[in-house]
Design a protein around this motif. Structure first.
Motif: not given
Length: 165
Positions: A117, A119, A143, A146, A151-157, A159
């Motif tokens: 992960t 940031q 996208k 994902v 990957t997964s994306v949450h804002g600027r994070q 993983t």
């Protein structure tokens, strides 16, 4: 740089930023000025996290280098690492499509920071600029990664998920 992160950029004639690379704790920047007295390109260095740096002047460096073969060796190793990094970046730019290039950089970050992960220290637009990808292309590539389960994306994070096909 003792600690932190900073982006190094050039500004174009029309005021647009062209991000060259990121610095992190332990990195050295401006090495050429320690060896050769000549004008350098005007670069902008901006901290993206709280940052501590040490500035060393040419004459002081030359005196230090003369008295420390270990320092000379470590500096050459630093040059070699930067050269190798530039070679990889250049190869990726010419050989990989935008999505493959982005994923390769994410894997580099995972290795460098020893975490799946990460940031982002910069905005996604700045990351796109730095990696030579249009912002819309970066969003589309994220996208796709994902959707592929990489990957997964949450804002600027971001993983990274291994084992994805």
């Amino acid at each position: 740089m003792v600690a932190g992160k900073a982006k190094v950029s050039l500004l174009t004639a029309d005021g647009n930023e062209n991000i060259l690379y990121l610095l992190k704790g332990g990195d050295v920047d401006g090495q050429a000025a320690l060896f050769v007295r000549q004008p350098r390109l005007a670069r902008l260095i901006e901290a993206v996290y709280p940052t501590t740096v040490i500035r060393l002047r040419h004459d002081a460096f030359q005196d230090l280098l003369a008295s420390s073969p270990l320092l000379a060796r470590e500096l050459l190793n630093s040059f070699g690492a930067r050269l190798a990094e530039l070679e990889v970046d250049n190869s990726r730019l010419h050989l990989l499509d935008a999505k493959e290039r982005l994923y390769a950089y994410l894997l580099d970050w995972e290795r460098d920071y020893q975490s799946s992960t990460y940031q982002l220290a910069m905005t996604k637009g700045e990351v796109a600029n730095w990696r030579g990808i249009a912002p819309a292309t970066l969003s589309r590539c994220l996208k796709q990664l994902v959707t592929e389960g990489k990957t997964s994306v949450h804002g600027r994070q971001i993983t990274i998920h291994h084992g994805a096909l």
